[in-house]
Design a protein around this motif. Structure first.
Motif, PDB file in Angstrom:
ATOM      1  N   VAL B 113       0.782  -1.273   0.096  1.00  0.00           N
ATOM      2  CA  VAL B 113       0.054  -0.075  -0.060  1.00  0.00           C
ATOM      3  C   VAL B 113       0.716   1.196  -0.034  1.00  0.00           C
ATOM      4  N   LEU B 147      -1.774   0.256 -12.972  1.00  0.00           N
ATOM      5  CA  LEU B 147      -2.894   0.363 -12.192  1.00  0.00           C
ATOM      6  C   LEU B 147      -2.503   0.522 -10.473  1.00  0.00           C
ATOM      7  N   ARG B 151      -3.518   3.375  -8.043  1.00  0.00           N
ATOM      8  CA  ARG B 151      -4.127   3.233  -6.627  1.00  0.00           C
ATOM      9  C   ARG B 151      -3.152   4.021  -5.640  1.00  0.00           C
ATOM     10  N   ASN B 154      -3.310   7.883  -5.860  1.00  0.00           N
ATOM     11  CA  ASN B 154      -4.621   8.385  -5.616  1.00  0.00           C
ATOM     12  C   ASN B 154      -4.880   8.263  -3.928  1.00  0.00           C
ATOM     13  N   HIS B 155      -4.262   7.168  -3.301  1.00  0.00           N
ATOM     14  CA  HIS B 155      -4.316   7.185  -1.949  1.00  0.00           C
ATOM     15  C   HIS B 155      -3.592   8.149  -1.193  1.00  0.00           C
ATOM     16  N   LYS B 173     -12.356   4.244 -11.667  1.00  0.00           N
ATOM     17  CA  LYS B 173     -12.405   3.134 -10.643  1.00  0.00           C
ATOM     18  C   LYS B 173     -12.848   1.767 -11.543  1.00  0.00           C
TER      19      LYS B 173
END
Ligand SMILES: N[C@@H](CCC(=O)N[C@@H](CS)C(=O)NCC(=O)O)C(=O)O
Lengths: 429, 181
Positions: B113, B147, B151, B154-155, B173
């Motif tokens: 993450v 991708l 992700r 954007n986080h 999305k």
């Protein structure tokens, strides 16, 4: 202002974890009552006083310091949360409720069907288990495609959705989702592991060990933890009793883990009650070991009186030596384990030794247990450390066993198999 | 995508970082030499020179040391990505350089993450600032191709306090183009 209050539950209840993790985020102060004398699961929650506050009589149940009472784990987690966790717009709040309900309706049922038999707390039914596995696959697929583009389930921050779904998946990841099964769900794995590693999750869940090999139904364990269902039956029971029993047996398939915990309760009190008497008296040996010379008195006494039928000897080795950095932390690991195993003291004895130095150590020990099996699965408290060790039963007649017992009890010797110098030892007695 | 070499990260970005860290304004910056290396004048002692040195100093000043990583391993990974940011992201200028960076990052972020793994750190912040001009220019197809970078980006841009006046990069999305996983 942050909520303060008391949470009633049984120990290690994943439903209670939801509220406890939420509280880590919100700053709510929650006191947990999960064991006697304060809270005795199966008894306290059936008292009129408890039922007056919580008419369903189930746990978790929460009582605020201001007197506010609420049951149902999701409601409790909601109550102790803050606005960020609950969702600050109508839309995010709705999505969060969506995932919370999804967890209860789509994850918990197949997860229970699959996992509980592996914990020995539910009957195994092949067809049901296979069906549950497929359901779990489907659910993980749904989560996986959602988490492809999303870091967390709702919005860009941890919410009750993540807390709830992680807790619902916890047993699956611990017991049965072995690497090959979970490997296709890259996005779920990433999200799950990240959540587990947030300090707020860690504070409640500790280090979570992900499943390495899919646990299978353990018939023996099941029989051992089901005292109510298999009463010692010497003769045929009188008819009446039999009827009652059948009545009880009927809803068995529906039993959830809590009732199972209840069922296991009397066993937990003395899990060794079913064993035949043994001539070996542990306390006598402990006295010799504590007060007299180990080599010349305690060890000869041990081998003279040891009863290989009523007792067993085990070699246990810590499975993650590479994680042992500081000596004092390794020692805490050992003494922490002893503390958690406190209730086993009447039925076990051990010498556990830390070898080596900082960043190059290993832990291993010799354990003496009442009976022929490891007692750990009988109580959740005991399971904490159990899986971190590799357990090997020793043949008391073997030379290897004699040597191990001698060296470990004495804290002296070659420790041939270790390859690191003795650092310090701890005795569980 | 930008073709000319970009100037190294400078005083503007340090101002973003100061604000994100909640530091009061008042640090005085200068620049040094042809490459306009930022210098921070300190009250006591000599000034601090260099973007990353000053960034780390600001984090400490704000008492947010955890942004530099907690464990030894995390700290090393944070350093690694800060260096990557300066040498590769700021150093690269061709389309091909950018493509390789996005490809590398996309693979790296498949199972993570944050750049340091599980925890948001200075590496995420500065990589976000460093890549903003790249992400703004990506087509929808490219965002989908990268991708995992999308992700992550954007986080991070939604992380409280990070984006500030920078433009919000939009990510769709649902899958539009690819069917493959
Ligand atoms: N849906 C409820 C389930 C609660 C529940 O089933 N609690 C069990 C323990 S896991 C219980 O207290 N059972 C006691 C009983 O049924 O007598 C929740 O999430 O809180």
């Amino acid at each position: 202002m942050a909520v303060t209050g008391t949470l009633y539950t049984y120990p290690e209840n994943w439903r209670a974890f939801k509220a406890l993790i939420a509280a880590q985020y919100s700053g709510a102060k929650i006191k947990v009552l999960s064991s006697p004398p304060h809270f005795h699961f199966g008894q306290t929650n059936k008292t009129p006083e408890f039922l007056r506050k919580f008419p369903v009589g189930k746990v978790p149940a929460f009582e605020g310091d201001d007197g506010f009472c609420v049951f149902e784990s999701n409601a409790i987690a909601y109550y102790v949360s803050n606005d960020e966790l609950r969702g600050s717009t109508k839309e995010t709040a709705a999505e969060i409720v969506q995932w919370v309900n999804f967890a209860d309706s789509d994850i918990v049922p197949p997860a229970s069907t699959w996992v509980f038999p592996t914990l020995g707390i539910m009957h195994y039914n092949k067809q049901a288990t296979e069906f549950a596995k497929e359901e779990v696959r489907r659910v993980l697929g749904v989560l996986d495609s959602h988490l492809r583009t999303q870091t967390f389930l709702v919005g860009e921050r941890v919410s009750l959705a993540d807390i709830t779904v992680v807790c619902a998946l916890l047993w699956l990841y611990k017991q049965v989702l072995e690497p090959s099964f979970r490997q296709p769900f890259v996005n779920v794995n990433r999200w799950f592991v990240t959540c587990l590693n947030q300090p707020q999750f860690k504070a409640v869940l500790g280090e979570v060990q992900l499943c390495e090999k899919m646990a299978q139904f353990d018939a023996k364990k099941f029989a051992e933890t089901q005292p109510r269902k298999e009463p010692p039956r010497k003769e045929k029971p009188p008819k009446e009793e039999k009827k009652k029993e059948e009545k009880k047996a009927a809803p068995e398939e529906e039993l959830d883990e809590c009732e199972q915990a209840l069922a296991a309760e009397p066993k937990v009190k003395d899990p060794f009650a079913h064993l035949p008497k043994s001539p070996f008296v542990l306390d006598e040996f402990k006295r010799k070991y504590s007060n007299e010379d180990t080599l010349t008195v305690a060890l000869p006494h041990f081998w003279e009186h040891f009863d290989p039928e009523g007792w067993s000897l085990w070699f246990a080795e810590y499975r993650f030596p590479e994680e042992l950095s500081q000596t004092f932390m390794s020692c805490n690991l050992i003494t922490g384990m002893f503390q958690r195993l406190d209730k086993l003291r009447k039925n076990a004895f051990a010498s556990v030794i830390l070898f080596g130095t900082n960043n190059d150590s290993s832990i291993s020990g010799v354990w003496l247990f009442r009976g022929q099996d490891l007692a750990f699965p009988l109580s959740p408290d005991w399971q904490v450390d159990y899986e971190s060790y590799a357990w090997r039963k020793l043949d008391p007649a073997s030379a290897e066993c004699r040597t191990l017992v001698k060296e470990y009890f004495l804290w002296e010797g070659e420790f041939k198999h270790v390859g690191k110098p003795f650092n310090q030892g701890k005795i569980f007695k | 995508m930008a073709a000319a070499a970009r100037p190294g990260p400078g005083v503007d970005e340090l101002a973003l970082l100061e604000k994100l860290l909640g530091l009061p304004k008042g640090n005085k910056y200068g620049v040094q030499g042809e490459r306009k290396v930022p210098v921070l004048q300190t009250n006591n002692g000599p000034g601090l020179t260099g973007f990353m040195t000053i960034a780390a100093h600001l984090v400490k000043q704000a008492k947010k040391d955890q942004l530099l990583g907690s464990t030894a391993e995390e700290k090393a990974v944070v350093q690694q990505w800060l260096e990557y940011r300066v040498t590769r992201v700021d150093g690269g200028s061709s389309k091909e350089d950018t493509r390789i960076i996005l490809k590398d990052l996309n693979i790296y972020l498949e199972d993570k993450v944050y750049l340091a793994g599980n925890i948001f750190t200075l590496a995420d912040i500065l990589m976000y600032y460093g890549l903003h001009h790249v992400m703004v220019d990506l087509t929808v197809q490219e965002k989908e191709k990268y991708l995992n970078v999308s992700r992550w980006f954007n986080h991070i841009q939604h992380y409280p306090g990070v984006r500030q006046h920078l433009s919000n990069v939009i990510f769709i999305k649902n899958r539009l183009y690819t069917n493959a996983h």
